[in-house]
Design a protein around this motif. Structure first.
Motif, short mmCIF file in Angstrom:
data_model
loop_
_atom_site.label_atom_id
_atom_site.label_comp_id
_atom_site.label_asym_id
_atom_site.label_seq_id
_atom_site.Cartn_x
_atom_site.Cartn_y
_atom_site.Cartn_z
N GLU A 114 -30.89 -21.29 17.79
CA GLU A 114 -29.95 -22.39 18.09
C GLU A 114 -28.80 -22.39 17.09
O GLU A 114 -27.65 -22.64 17.46
CB GLU A 114 -30.69 -23.74 18.05
CG GLU A 114 -31.54 -23.97 19.27
CD GLU A 114 -31.83 -25.45 19.53
OE1 GLU A 114 -31.09 -26.31 18.98
OE2 GLU A 114 -32.77 -25.74 20.28
N LEU A 117 -25.79 -24.23 25.87
CA LEU A 117 -27.10 -24.57 26.45
C LEU A 117 -28.21 -24.06 25.53
O LEU A 117 -28.38 -22.84 25.36
CB LEU A 117 -27.25 -23.95 27.85
CG LEU A 117 -28.61 -24.15 28.54
CD1 LEU A 117 -28.87 -25.63 28.81
CD2 LEU A 117 -28.69 -23.35 29.83
N THR A 118 -28.97 -25.00 24.95
CA THR A 118 -30.11 -24.63 24.10
C THR A 118 -31.27 -25.55 24.45
O THR A 118 -31.14 -26.42 25.30
CB THR A 118 -29.78 -24.80 22.59
OG1 THR A 118 -29.63 -26.20 22.32
CG2 THR A 118 -28.52 -24.06 22.19
N GLY A 119 -32.37 -25.37 23.78
CA GLY A 119 -33.53 -26.24 23.99
C GLY A 119 -33.23 -27.69 23.67
O GLY A 119 -33.90 -28.61 24.17
N ARG A 126 -27.47 -31.14 30.89
CA ARG A 126 -27.90 -29.93 31.60
C ARG A 126 -27.50 -30.00 33.07
O ARG A 126 -27.03 -29.02 33.64
CB ARG A 126 -29.43 -29.77 31.53
CG ARG A 126 -29.92 -29.08 30.29
CD ARG A 126 -31.45 -29.13 30.26
NE ARG A 126 -31.90 -28.63 28.97
CZ ARG A 126 -32.43 -27.43 28.78
NH1 ARG A 126 -32.57 -26.61 29.79
NH2 ARG A 126 -32.81 -27.04 27.59
N GLY A 131 -25.66 -19.70 24.76
CA GLY A 131 -26.97 -20.34 24.58
C GLY A 131 -28.03 -19.44 24.01
O GLY A 131 -27.76 -18.32 23.59
N HIS A 148 -32.53 -18.58 24.56
CA HIS A 148 -33.41 -18.14 25.66
C HIS A 148 -33.26 -19.06 26.88
O HIS A 148 -33.63 -18.67 27.99
CB HIS A 148 -34.89 -18.19 25.22
CG HIS A 148 -35.19 -17.32 24.05
ND1 HIS A 148 -34.85 -17.68 22.76
CD2 HIS A 148 -35.80 -16.12 23.96
CE1 HIS A 148 -35.24 -16.72 21.94
NE2 HIS A 148 -35.83 -15.77 22.62
N ALA A 149 -32.75 -20.28 26.66
CA ALA A 149 -32.58 -21.22 27.77
C ALA A 149 -31.73 -20.62 28.90
O ALA A 149 -31.85 -21.01 30.06
CB ALA A 149 -31.93 -22.51 27.26
N GLU A 187 -33.64 -19.12 32.03
CA GLU A 187 -34.46 -19.96 32.91
C GLU A 187 -33.96 -19.83 34.35
O GLU A 187 -32.76 -19.67 34.60
CB GLU A 187 -34.37 -21.44 32.47
CG GLU A 187 -35.07 -21.70 31.15
CD GLU A 187 -34.75 -23.09 30.60
OE1 GLU A 187 -34.03 -23.86 31.28
OE2 GLU A 187 -35.21 -23.39 29.49
#
Length: 701
Positions: free
Chosen positions: A331, A355-357, A364, A381, A383-384, A387
């Protein structure tokens, strides 16, 4: 190698059986005949020479002696029982001693007989001695057997293996059985013209000589052959995969450079691009016009301007009706990219989102909507991004930062965000030595930014010992008086997090005493803090509310504060070279002169001394990476674990750099002539590629 034979489970080899097979599998990972064949000796013991007893010196590693046993007796009491023998040749007398297996040795020894004795020499009461020698009755036939007038192989074993009589000698016997029975089944996997061109030993002969060489010259030839083969097969796999990808994956064609790129370049770019940056942009531009998916690695030292190149490449994609994204491993780093790009493009120019966790659900939903209808052009971002809910209208360009921190499947999920895969630009701030890059990223095209932006001054690095701490404090006060900010970084080593946290806490107390409030403000950041507290402390430093940031290595990547001009690294001897270089790169981002102070104790290992001297001497990340590779070996360089580079059995990426370059050039020449490997002489290579690509033998034979 004949697949039907060498894929046979190891229990079917004469002398193995189920129980030995089980221990070989658990202890050494040997499950097939091929695994045993490729379990090479770690050294060879020279049994080509017979020493005279008078020439024996205790510092010699092993000696072989031809001597007659003249006397033996059992000595000592029950607790110190031992068998002692005397052996003599025409030059002197040597004592032989055994503390174990006494009954068996007593039956084997015969006074007046001549034995071939082999073992580690020592001295006892001024006379030569050998404890627990290997011994064989002498006869002319014995000298012709393997293991006497030869280099004898020594294999690594374990205590568990020794319980099954699988010490070095036991493994040697099994290997000899395998080679005697099936050595002729070892098939060649390199074309005959290559063997002739590079004067390489045949494959079957190479395997025999790796285990049981006739002499040192044959061992060297065997090693050379198998090293070349190993490096050649890796390059064959990488370059063939690259060709397959070019054939299989079409790429979006970016026909024009338009409004967004030109406006940014002419009106918004705050500095001149370096020649190096321009060259890389040109390479990317050419890639995106070919109709083939781009896969390019961008290497650049800390602060060399990779993010600007990534942004300008994304603007070309947007000019051609596509969207773009950047995926970062943390992040902090994703947020850093977001802030950098937002500040570069300014307000109202192009829509950029993060866009992150931590992104709230309401934000979102808005982001997803804008992404799907095409209003959102650049998404940054973690890993998000991969998705399933994240759907682009038309994704055309993907930037992956520090790719080695992502798994293969994670990267592939980004590819599938469009019918035609997007172009891929992989960035790394960890300079990689050329040979390692050719192996780690051999299937990618490689670009390098090797100059810093104009106006950047090289960071001055000094090494202070603990007794120079007051001098360091004085320097910190001078810099703060000029309005500058300072990082103080402590190591955090996983095995002793509590100890290291205490280290950090003790350090903070010392700094607080030296820099008291209200004159000085201090931020504290470490990995054990909640994310919101960490972010709060970071922001205080960013806003210049604090002058000193005391931290662990969480600030290694993703912190860009031009006003910070001093990096102090405590216990610098506990860091690797690449980590020291990354940390140093957190300063030197403004126009002012910046400094890095390496603090250490006086007790330094040889490697520690080399690392600190290297840091003081040079700022060149590529030079540093070469030294790092020599010190640590490829197995400890980030990214090598998941790439399989540490699986090399005989080749060494440090010692065999020239051989790797030769092997790669050779593969490139072959693919230039025969990209499909369809020529009759290349059928062996086609099979080698399929096997190493992980396909089973029944599919390729």
């Amino acid at each position: 190698m004949n697949p039907q034979v060498f894929q046979t489970p190891i229990e079917f080899l004469k002398g193995v059986g189920l129980s030995r097979a089980d221990v070989l599998k658990k202890e050494l990972g040997i499950t097939t005949f091929e695994d045993l064949l490729r379990y090479f000796p770690y050294k060879h013991i020279d049994r080509t020479r017979f020493y005279k007893i008078r020439d024996i010196q205790p510092e010699l590693p092993y000696v072989q002696v031809l001597a007659r046993v003249t006397h033996f007796e059992i000595a000592g009491d029950k607790r110190t029982k031992r068998l002692v023998a005397q052996a003599k040749d025409e030059t002197g007398i040597m004592e032989l001693v055994w503390f174990q297996g006494i009954k068996w040795i007593e039956k084997y020894l015969a006074i007046g007989k001549v034995y071939v004795l082999f073992g580690k020499p020592g001295m006892f009461n001024g006379k030569p001695q050998m404890a627990h020698p290997e011994m064989e009755l002498y006869s002319p036939a014995v000298l012709k057997q393997k293991g006497n007038l030869t280099l004898q192989p020594a294999y690594s074993s374990t205590e568990k293996l020794k319980q099954f009589s699988l010490d070095s000698k036991g493994i040697q016997k099994l290997t000899a059985i395998l080679l005697d029975q099936y050595g002729n089944e070892i098939k060649e996997n390199l074309p005959l013209y290559l063997l002739n061109q590079f004067k390489l030993m045949g494959r079957a002969e190479a395997y025999r000589n790796m285990h049981f060489p006739d002499d040192a010259a044959m061992l060297n030839e065997a090693q050379h052959r198998l090293k070349f083969e190993e490096l050649f097969i890796i390059q064959l796999k990488l370059l063939k995969n690259k060709l397959l990808r070019i054939q299989k994956f079409k790429g979006h064609v970016f026909e024009s450079v338009g409004h967004y790129f030109n406006t940014f370049y002419n009106e918004r770019l705050p500095f001149q691009l370096t020649n190096s940056q321009k060259k890389v942009l040109k390479e990317i531009r050419q890639d995106t016009q070919r109709g083939v998916q781009m896969n390019r690695l961008l290497q650049g030292d800390v602060g060399s301007g990779k993010t600007v190149v990534a942004l300008m490449s994304m603007l070309i994609a947007i000019d051609n009706g596509f969207q773009a994204c950047i995926m970062a491993p943390t992040e902090i780093l994703a947020n850093q990219h977001y802030q950098t790009i937002k500040s570069l493009v300014g307000e109202g120019f192009i829509e950029v989102a993060l866009l992150t966790g931590s992104t709230k659900k309401k934000d979102r939903n808005i982001l997803h909507e804008k992404l799907e209808d095409g209003r959102l052009k650049i998404l940054i971002g973690t890993h998000a991004l991969i998705e399933d809910k994240v759907q682009f209208q038309n994704l055309g360009f993907v930037v992956i930062d520090e790719q080695h921190r992502f798994g293969v499947e994670q990267r592939a999920r980004l590819w599938r965000k469009n019918n035609i895969p997007p172009h891929i630009l992989v960035m790394t701030a960890t300079p990689i030595p050329r040979t390692l890059a050719m192996t780690l990223y051999g299937d990618l095209d490689i670009s390098v930014i090797d100059e810093l932006p104009a106006g950047r001054k090289p960071i001055q690095t000094v090494h202070y010992y603990e007794n120079q701490r007051l001098r360091m404090f004085g320097f910190m006060k001078q810099e703060i008086a000029k309005g500058r900010q300072i990082y103080v970084v402590y190591p955090l080593i996983q095995e002793s997090e509590k100890l290291d946290l205490k280290n950090l806490e003790d350090g903070i107390e010392i700094i607080r005493r030296e820099f008291p409030m209200p004159d000085y403000q201090i931020s504290i950041v470490h990995g054990k803090m909640p994310a919101k507290d960490k972010d709060y402390e970071m922001q205080r430093f960013v806003k210049h509310e604090t002058q000193i940031m005391v931290a662990t290595t969480v600030i290694e990547v993703g912190v860009n504060i031009p006003n910070a001009s001093v990096m102090i690294i405590e216990n610098a001897e506990r860091f690797g070279l690449s980590q020291l270089h990354q940390l140093r790169g957190r300063v030197g981002r403004g126009a002012e002169q910046s400094y890095c102070i390496l603090m250490s104790s006086h007790k330094l290992s040889y490697d520690g001394k080399i690392r600190l001297e290297t840091m003081v001497r040079t700022n060149n990340g590529f030079e540093i990476s070469e030294i790092d590779l020599q010190l640590r070996g490829p197995g400890n360089i980030e990214g090598t674990q998941q790439s399989g580079i540490t699986d090399l059995k005989v080749a060494d990426l440090v010692a065999d750099q020239q051989l790797l370059i030769q092997a790669r050039k050779c593969v490139e020449d072959i693919f230039a002539r025969d990209p499909q490997l369809t020529l009759p002489e290349h059928q062996v290579l086609h099979l080698a590629f399929l096997k190493n690509a992980g396909l089973s033998w029944d599919k390729i034979s």
